[in-house]
Design a protein around this motif. Structure first.
Motif, PDB file in Angstrom:
ATOM      1  N   LEU A 150     -17.012  45.392  16.177  1.00  0.00           N
ATOM      2  CA  LEU A 150     -17.804  44.385  16.884  1.00  0.00           C
ATOM      3  C   LEU A 150     -17.252  44.120  18.284  1.00  0.00           C
ATOM      4  O   LEU A 150     -18.020  43.950  19.240  1.00  0.00           O
ATOM      5  N   LEU A 151     -15.944  44.071  18.419  1.00  0.00           N
ATOM      6  CA  LEU A 151     -15.350  43.849  19.741  1.00  0.00           C
ATOM      7  C   LEU A 151     -15.683  44.990  20.695  1.00  0.00           C
ATOM      8  O   LEU A 151     -16.009  44.765  21.871  1.00  0.00           O
ATOM      9  N   PHE A 152     -15.610  46.211  20.196  1.00  0.00           N
ATOM     10  CA  PHE A 152     -15.950  47.337  21.061  1.00  0.00           C
ATOM     11  C   PHE A 152     -17.437  47.335  21.405  1.00  0.00           C
ATOM     12  O   PHE A 152     -17.828  47.734  22.511  1.00  0.00           O
ATOM     13  N   ALA A 153     -18.272  46.874  20.476  1.00  0.00           N
ATOM     14  CA  ALA A 153     -19.713  46.799  20.761  1.00  0.00           C
ATOM     15  C   ALA A 153     -19.994  45.836  21.908  1.00  0.00           C
ATOM     16  O   ALA A 153     -20.865  46.096  22.746  1.00  0.00           O
ATOM     17  N   VAL A 154     -19.262  44.721  21.963  1.00  0.00           N
ATOM     18  CA  VAL A 154     -19.418  43.773  23.072  1.00  0.00           C
ATOM     19  C   VAL A 154     -19.038  44.449  24.383  1.00  0.00           C
ATOM     20  O   VAL A 154     -19.762  44.371  25.385  1.00  0.00           O
ATOM     21  N   TRP A 155     -17.894  45.103  24.388  1.00  0.00           N
ATOM     22  CA  TRP A 155     -17.422  45.758  25.612  1.00  0.00           C
ATOM     23  C   TRP A 155     -18.368  46.860  26.057  1.00  0.00           C
ATOM     24  O   TRP A 155     -18.677  47.008  27.236  1.00  0.00           O
ATOM     25  N   ARG A 156     -18.860  47.651  25.092  1.00  0.00           N
ATOM     26  CA  ARG A 156     -19.772  48.746  25.424  1.00  0.00           C
ATOM     27  C   ARG A 156     -21.081  48.218  26.000  1.00  0.00           C
ATOM     28  O   ARG A 156     -21.590  48.748  26.997  1.00  0.00           O
ATOM     29  N   ALA A 157     -21.637  47.164  25.391  1.00  0.00           N
ATOM     30  CA  ALA A 157     -22.890  46.594  25.902  1.00  0.00           C
ATOM     31  C   ALA A 157     -22.700  46.029  27.296  1.00  0.00           C
ATOM     32  O   ALA A 157     -23.583  46.143  28.154  1.00  0.00           O
ATOM     33  N   PHE A 158     -21.539  45.445  27.551  1.00  0.00           N
ATOM     34  CA  PHE A 158     -21.271  44.884  28.871  1.00  0.00           C
ATOM     35  C   PHE A 158     -21.139  45.990  29.913  1.00  0.00           C
ATOM     36  O   PHE A 158     -21.685  45.892  31.021  1.00  0.00           O
ATOM     37  N   ALA A 159     -20.416  47.056  29.576  1.00  0.00           N
ATOM     38  CA  ALA A 159     -20.274  48.176  30.510  1.00  0.00           C
ATOM     39  C   ALA A 159     -21.638  48.800  30.809  1.00  0.00           C
ATOM     40  O   ALA A 159     -21.929  49.172  31.955  1.00  0.00           O
ATOM     41  N   ASN A 160     -22.483  48.898  29.801  1.00  0.00           N
ATOM     42  CA  ASN A 160     -23.826  49.432  30.031  1.00  0.00           C
ATOM     43  C   ASN A 160     -24.647  48.503  30.918  1.00  0.00           C
ATOM     44  O   ASN A 160     -25.438  48.962  31.753  1.00  0.00           O
ATOM     45  N   ALA A 161     -24.479  47.188  30.747  1.00  0.00           N
ATOM     46  CA  ALA A 161     -25.217  46.234  31.571  1.00  0.00           C
ATOM     47  C   ALA A 161     -24.820  46.351  33.033  1.00  0.00           C
ATOM     48  O   ALA A 161     -25.618  46.052  33.925  1.00  0.00           O
ATOM     49  N   LEU A 162     -23.593  46.787  33.279  1.00  0.00           N
ATOM     50  CA  LEU A 162     -23.130  47.029  34.641  1.00  0.00           C
ATOM     51  C   LEU A 162     -23.535  48.414  35.148  1.00  0.00           C
ATOM     52  O   LEU A 162     -23.149  48.807  36.260  1.00  0.00           O
ATOM     53  N   ALA A 163     -24.315  49.142  34.332  1.00  0.00           N
ATOM     54  CA  ALA A 163     -24.706  50.520  34.655  1.00  0.00           C
ATOM     55  C   ALA A 163     -23.485  51.417  34.784  1.00  0.00           C
ATOM     56  O   ALA A 163     -23.414  52.293  35.649  1.00  0.00           O
ATOM     57  N   ARG A 164     -22.507  51.211  33.887  1.00  0.00           N
ATOM     58  CA  ARG A 164     -21.297  52.028  33.858  1.00  0.00           C
ATOM     59  C   ARG A 164     -21.114  52.635  32.459  1.00  0.00           C
ATOM     60  O   ARG A 164     -20.095  52.423  31.803  1.00  0.00           O
ATOM     61  N   PRO A 165     -22.084  53.402  31.964  1.00  0.00           N
ATOM     62  CA  PRO A 165     -21.982  53.907  30.589  1.00  0.00           C
ATOM     63  C   PRO A 165     -20.953  55.020  30.405  1.00  0.00           C
ATOM     64  O   PRO A 165     -20.628  55.373  29.274  1.00  0.00           O
TER      65      PRO A 165
END
Length: 479
Positions: A150-165
């Protein structure tokens, strides 16, 4: 739309497609790496002696139901942060990220409790009694994996929101190659490391390997928070310690609960499919496990397109660019449709070779091959509905899609599927009994979902033809 005086024209459609592709391909590779965890589990456990694959199916269905439902809640950080980034407020986005971390930890408490005490799942599934200890052991190890996931899912969604996938992609690929593959081999089949002898754990060994990988991903994400320039600009680690804030948690829950519920409805639909199909014996369940795993792997393509669509549409909304947001949404839905149909055709043409990668057992292979035409049909509908839902999420519309999913998946998918599979009145042909009946109903449910979501999106665009939602409204000078 024609450009107004002093404003640049809207980008052409190919520019939108290029922007989507630029974000979608790293997400696809990263998601492929994560989904390969389950593929490796299925392929490697399928070569272990006994019916370990059946144990993996029941335990995996229980875990996925819990994990994905909770993950859907914390993924609310994506559209929230995306609109803030589009509005030029990276530090506010960073503050929302910290609150999402708290939410992930709080949700982990409930999820871990359900995994540590799985008696209700066991009672409902009614698996072979010999498999129960394997299933319970598997779920206990997965309870250790859940908070990290779950913690990594938060970080991944945030990085994607910054357009940094590309950041999460790199971590997910490294975890697969450097950790998951070798750890699976050691824990599933056992190993001798000098004087140390590790026993063969079978299906529970997959769960132990997953737990180690997930925590490794969290450590890598923490390093990226300190070093990646795009993440540093959000001052995630520079604000000092803060407790959960009521307003922020409510904001996340208002969007996240229906998002999580919508995902949970879909996933529990497949969970109940697995639990019901387990009553037809280990061969039917193993065949279902193979095609279900393949279907999840195929979903990577529409998921990646949808994720990129959500990011770009949310950023456009936050910036007050309503026309661009709509054009990006249309491009994303078209890309999802074309990609879904093309991939379904490829899987159908290569069905025998694909099933051969999963199992050498002729009986299990025959059970899987009988379901593959339905999986191809299912995937095309899944691609249509998932990309439409992605556009709605970018507009922070989640409750109505959740209700659509409840009706389609539980009403059509599970209700009609159980009727077809078990045929209590004895009115139906044998060809639709068993796992086939469930997959027929599941495919129909996705086309129903796609049609209803498209009507909902059309109504949203008619009601707000030029008005961005939320954060971007004030920035655009609108009331």
């Amino acid at each position: 739309m024609s450009a107004t005086a002093g404003q640049p024209p809207e980008p052409a459609r190919p520019t939108h497609a290029h922007a989507l592709a630029r974000l979608a391909w790293p997400t696809a590779i990263g998601q492929l790496a994560t989904m390969s965890f389950a593929v490796l589990d299925t392929v490697m456990v399928g070569r272990a002696p006994g019916h370990e694959l059946a144990a993996l199916a029941v335990g995996g269905a229980a875990y996925i139901s819990i994990f994905v439902g909770l993950m859907g809640v914390v993924l609310a950080i994506g559209p929230i942060a995306g609109q803030l980034i589009g509005a030029g407020k990276p530090r506010e986005a960073g503050a929302e990220f910290r609150q999402a971390v708290w939410l992930a930890l709080l949700l982990s408490v409930a999820g871990c409790a359900a995994l540590m005490f799985p008696a209700p799942w066991i009672a409902f599934a009614q698996p072979d009694p010999a498999l129960v200890p394997r299933i319970v052991s598997q779920l206990h190890w997965l309870a250790l994996a859940l908070p990290a996931g779950l913690l990594f899912a938060v970080w991944r969604a945030f990085a994607n929101a910054l357009a940094r996938p590309r950041l999460p992609m790199a971590i997910q690929v490294a975890a697969l190659l450097a950790l998951k593959l070798p750890l699976n081999a050691v824990f599933i089949f056992g190993a001798e490391l000098g004087p140390l002898k590790l026993p063969a754990l079978g299906a529970p060994g997959c769960a132990l390997a997953t737990a180690i990988c997930y925590w490794g991903q969290c450590i890598a994400a923490l390093v990226a928070l300190r070093r990646a320039p795009a993440l540093r600009d959000c001052a995630i680690l520079g604000g000092g310690f803060e407790w959960p804030r009521r307003a922020a948690q409510l904001r996340l829950l208002k969007l996240g609960l229906p998002m999580g519920a919508s995902i949970l409805v879909e996933v529990t639909g497949f969970t109940f499919m697995a639990l019901f199909i387990s009553r037809f014996g280990p061969v039917a369940l193993s065949g279902h496990q193979i095609v279900g795993n393949l279907g999840a792997l195929m979903f990577i393509l529409p998921f990646s397109i949808g994720n990129a669509t959500t990011t770009l549409v949310a950023q456009a909304i936050g910036a007050g660019q309503a026309a661009r947001a709509r054009a990006l949404g249309v491009t994303g839905m078209r890309a999802g449709l074309i990609g879904g149909v093309a991939l379904a055709a490829v899987v159908w043409l290569l069905r025998e070779q694909i099933v051969g990668l999963y199992t050498r057992d002729a009986e299990i292979a025959a059970a899987a091959l009988a379901l593959l035409p339905l999986v191809a049909l299912f995937h095309a509908g899944d691609a249509i509905q998932s990309t439409t839902a992605a556009v709605l999420r970018a507009h922070k519309i989640a409750t109505a899609p959740m209700l659509v999913n409840v009706f389609a998946m539980w009403g059509v998918g599970i209700g009609a599927g159980a009727w077809l599979a078990f045929d209590p009145q004895g009115l139906l042909p044998v060809a639709v009994h068993g796992a086939t009946g469930f997959w027929i109903a599941a495919a129909v449910s996705l086309y129903v979902t796609a049609a209803l979501l498209r009507l909902l999106l059309a109504a949203t665009w008619r009601a707000r033809p030029g008005a961005p939602s939320g954060i971007g409204r004030r920035r655009a000078g609108m009331t």
